[in-house]
Design an enzyme around this catalytic site. Structure first.
Site, PDB file in Angstrom:
ATOM      1  N   HIS A 238       0.804  -1.228   0.000  1.00  0.00           N
ATOM      2  CA  HIS A 238       0.000   0.000   0.000  1.00  0.00           C
ATOM      3  C   HIS A 238       0.837   1.277   0.000  1.00  0.00           C
ATOM      4  O   HIS A 238       0.283   2.376  -0.028  1.00  0.00           O
ATOM      5  CB  HIS A 238      -0.937   0.022   1.217  1.00  0.00           C
ATOM      6  CG  HIS A 238      -0.235   0.340   2.501  1.00  0.00           C
ATOM      7  ND1 HIS A 238       0.520  -0.573   3.172  1.00  0.00           N
ATOM      8  CD2 HIS A 238      -0.166   1.485   3.218  1.00  0.00           C
ATOM      9  CE1 HIS A 238       1.025  -0.028   4.251  1.00  0.00           C
ATOM     10  NE2 HIS A 238       0.637   1.233   4.313  1.00  0.00           N
TER      11      HIS A 238
HETATM   12  C1  UD1 Z   1      -2.090   5.630   5.921  1.00  0.00           C
HETATM   13  C2  UD1 Z   1      -0.769   6.095   6.547  1.00  0.00           C
HETATM   14  C3  UD1 Z   1       0.262   4.986   6.422  1.00  0.00           C
HETATM   15  C4  UD1 Z   1      -0.251   3.678   6.961  1.00  0.00           C
HETATM   16  C5  UD1 Z   1      -1.563   3.345   6.266  1.00  0.00           C
HETATM   17  C6  UD1 Z   1      -2.170   2.059   6.771  1.00  0.00           C
HETATM   18  C7  UD1 Z   1      -0.237   8.485   6.414  1.00  0.00           C
HETATM   19  C8  UD1 Z   1       0.597   9.483   5.742  1.00  0.00           C
HETATM   20  N1  UD1 Z   1      -0.251   7.252   5.864  1.00  0.00           N
HETATM   21  O1  UD1 Z   1      -1.844   5.451   4.527  1.00  0.00           O
HETATM   22  O2  UD1 Z   1       1.425   5.353   7.142  1.00  0.00           O
HETATM   23  O3  UD1 Z   1       0.702   2.668   6.732  1.00  0.00           O
HETATM   24  O4  UD1 Z   1      -2.481   4.418   6.507  1.00  0.00           O
HETATM   25  O5  UD1 Z   1      -3.341   1.756   6.074  1.00  0.00           O
HETATM   26  O6  UD1 Z   1      -0.872   8.795   7.404  1.00  0.00           O
HETATM   27  N2  UD1 Z   1      -9.452   4.713   2.102  1.00  0.00           N
HETATM   28  C9  UD1 Z   1     -10.628   4.018   2.168  1.00  0.00           C
HETATM   29  N3  UD1 Z   1     -11.162   3.788   3.404  1.00  0.00           N
HETATM   30  C10 UD1 Z   1     -10.574   4.191   4.546  1.00  0.00           C
HETATM   31  C11 UD1 Z   1      -9.377   4.908   4.457  1.00  0.00           C
HETATM   32  C12 UD1 Z   1      -8.814   5.153   3.236  1.00  0.00           C
HETATM   33  O7  UD1 Z   1     -11.188   3.619   1.165  1.00  0.00           O
HETATM   34  O8  UD1 Z   1     -11.109   3.931   5.651  1.00  0.00           O
HETATM   35  C13 UD1 Z   1      -8.840   4.966   0.762  1.00  0.00           C
HETATM   36  C14 UD1 Z   1      -9.112   6.338   0.221  1.00  0.00           C
HETATM   37  O9  UD1 Z   1      -9.257   6.241  -1.159  1.00  0.00           O
HETATM   38  C15 UD1 Z   1      -7.826   7.087   0.525  1.00  0.00           C
HETATM   39  C16 UD1 Z   1      -6.782   5.990   0.411  1.00  0.00           C
HETATM   40  O10 UD1 Z   1      -7.429   4.816   0.888  1.00  0.00           O
HETATM   41  O11 UD1 Z   1      -7.615   8.141  -0.348  1.00  0.00           O
HETATM   42  C17 UD1 Z   1      -5.547   6.247   1.218  1.00  0.00           C
HETATM   43  O12 UD1 Z   1      -5.859   6.526   2.591  1.00  0.00           O
HETATM   44  P1  UD1 Z   1      -4.906   7.492   3.455  1.00  0.00           P
HETATM   45  O13 UD1 Z   1      -5.366   7.551   4.864  1.00  0.00           O
HETATM   46  O14 UD1 Z   1      -4.722   8.790   2.740  1.00  0.00           O
HETATM   47  O15 UD1 Z   1      -3.490   6.817   3.387  1.00  0.00           O
HETATM   48  P2  UD1 Z   1      -3.052   5.309   3.507  1.00  0.00           P
HETATM   49  O16 UD1 Z   1      -2.462   4.909   2.203  1.00  0.00           O
HETATM   50  O17 UD1 Z   1      -4.136   4.447   4.072  1.00  0.00           O
END
Ligand code: UD1
Length: 398
Positions: A238
């Site tokens: 991821h």
């Molecule tokens: C975040 C953390 C990362 C951690 C990861 C674990 C930061 C900078 N990154 O990255 O360190 O390893 O979480 O998962 O804080 N989304 C969903 N549902 C959710 C949450 C996210 O569908 O409940 C999707 C959305 O499209 C979103 C994407 O996942 O844009 C990324 O989520 P985001 O919280 O921005 O970063 P992660 O890649 O999850």
């Protein structure tokens, strides 16, 4: 003493769970210390599978407040957390703020707390900021988490570390050694606590029964996964550096498909990775032979699979530590790790995105040529108790 803890994203939940339980234990033991614990969820992760299921399974008390920030760019997400967190902090006025890990929620709340002053009957003071999992460094400033780690540590008053490298890193950054406490690993506290429950789960059977590809793989109920007769590997991916660009993602997907020819691979897809696969039209990957794609798994389900995996391919930070504890070979698809103890003392291999090297390492592991590893110091299930003890000891100074 009023303690406030922050959670936001998936890896935070397994870290805050044992701390919440250790605080609760002190409250009910009637130690003469009045401890109040407030949990704030920023809402950075919000799906059932990315957030709510962890609260239920790990018995984390429901958050007192959810800031509901959701997904956005780094600037917007961090800014919104700060904007919504400041009034909550000023209203609740905790003496101590506990922050875990390195996600955007961690640094956003550290920034707010470092400039907040209020009084609790005495003089105006800042809350004491305690950072759990301090001092880890990948030395790669292209990783958003590295920025979050460096800034949070610089703003913290008490720094709880998981491994020896953290002390060296923090001292080099000028953090006084008196602020640093080597306590062990709270995520391993959770693993130890739940391992027995996970042992009893037959998640593989459930996944296989839901997945039409299992017939092609030759799995049947009589494969008796509980006895370990059905070999499989586990994949997680991821990191933005691996999944946000087609030129990085495509070779990794091809490589995973190739390793799956040797051993069936189970791949719970992070929403970020699923979005990329679909955006770049790489859906053909889903049909690769011996590949089982699932939605993100809950904590116990993932742990159950992790324990019995023949190998793990990952770019996660926490999974490098969990595999080291479990003695499961881990191939880390990153150029660096902020958790070097997993390489020197554990079962981790750092292979970057060098595809031939990834395949060579995976095949060597499957052939039984892999390091044995051991459990790092203080990864003993008691880190959270140490943290709470230190906070109680220091509480007169707060
Ligand atoms: C975040 C953390 C990362 C951690 C990861 C674990 C930061 C900078 N990154 O990255 O360190 O390893 O979480 O998962 O804080 N989304 C969903 N549902 C959710 C949450 C996210 O569908 O409940 C999707 C959305 O499209 C979103 C994407 O996942 O844009 C990324 O989520 P985001 O919280 O921005 O970063 P992660 O890649 O999850």
């Amino acid at each position: 003493m009023r303690i406030m803890s922050i959670v936001g994203a998936r890896p935070n939940f397994m870290k805050i769970a044992p701390i919440a339980h250790a605080i609760e234990k002190y409250r009910t033991q009637n130690t003469g210390q009045n401890i109040e614990h407030i949990i704030i969820h920023t809402g950075q992760h919000y799906d059932e599978r990315m957030s709510h299921s962890f609260f239920k399974q790990l018995s984390i008390p429901e958050p007192d407040i959810n800031l509901e920030v959701g997904s956005a760019s780094h600037g917007i997400q961090t800014g919104q957390i700060m904007q919504k967190f400041e009034p909550v902090l000023l209203a609740k006025r905790p003496e101590v703020l506990i922050l875990v890990g390195d996600v955007n929620s961690t640094v956003a709340c550290a920034l707010v707390a470092s400039k907040a002053v209020y009084n609790n009957g005495g003089p105006l003071k800042r809350p004491v900021i305690a950072h759990v999992e301090a001092g880890l460094r990948s030395f790669d400033r292209d990783m958003p988490e590295e920025i979050n780690r460096v800034l949070t540590d610089a703003l913290s008053d008490i720094l709880f570390t998981t491994e020896e490298s953290a002390l060296t890193n923090l001292e080099k950054e000028g953090i006084p050694p008196g602020k640093i406490h080597f306590v062990g690993n709270v995520m391993i506290d959770t693993l130890i606590h739940f391992e027995e429950q996970a042992r009893k789960l037959d998640v593989l059977k459930k996944i296989m029964s839901e997945n039409i590809q299992c017939r092609q793989i030759g799995y049947s109920d009589s494969s008796s996964p509980a006895s370990g007769e059905f070999p499989y590997g586990l994949v997680t991916l991821h990191r933005p550096g691996n999944v946000d660009h087609p030129d990085s993602l495509k070779p990794l997907l091809d490589c995973i498909a190739e390793i799956a020819q040797r051993v069936p691979l189970i791949f719970p897809l992070h929403p970020r990775t699923r979005n990329s696969i679909e955006r770049f039209h790489f859906q053909a990957f889903y049909n690769a032979k011996n590949l089982i794609i699932t939605d993100p798994l809950d904590y116990l389900g993932f742990l159950a699979l992790l324990r019995r995996a023949r190998l793990v391919l990952t770019d996660s930070g926490g999974i490098q530590e969990e595999t080291t504890y479990l003695g499961v070979p881990c191939i880390t698809l990153r150029e660096n790790t902020e958790r070097p103890i997993t390489l020197s003392a554990g079962t981790n291999y750092l292979v970057g995105n060098d595809i031939p090297k990834i395949i060579r390492t995976a095949f060597a592991v499957l052939d039984g040529r892999c390091k044995k590893g051991g459990i790092p110091p203080l990864w003993d299930g008691k880190a959270s108790e140490r943290i709470v003890n230190i906070l109680l000891d220091k509480s007169r100074e707060f």
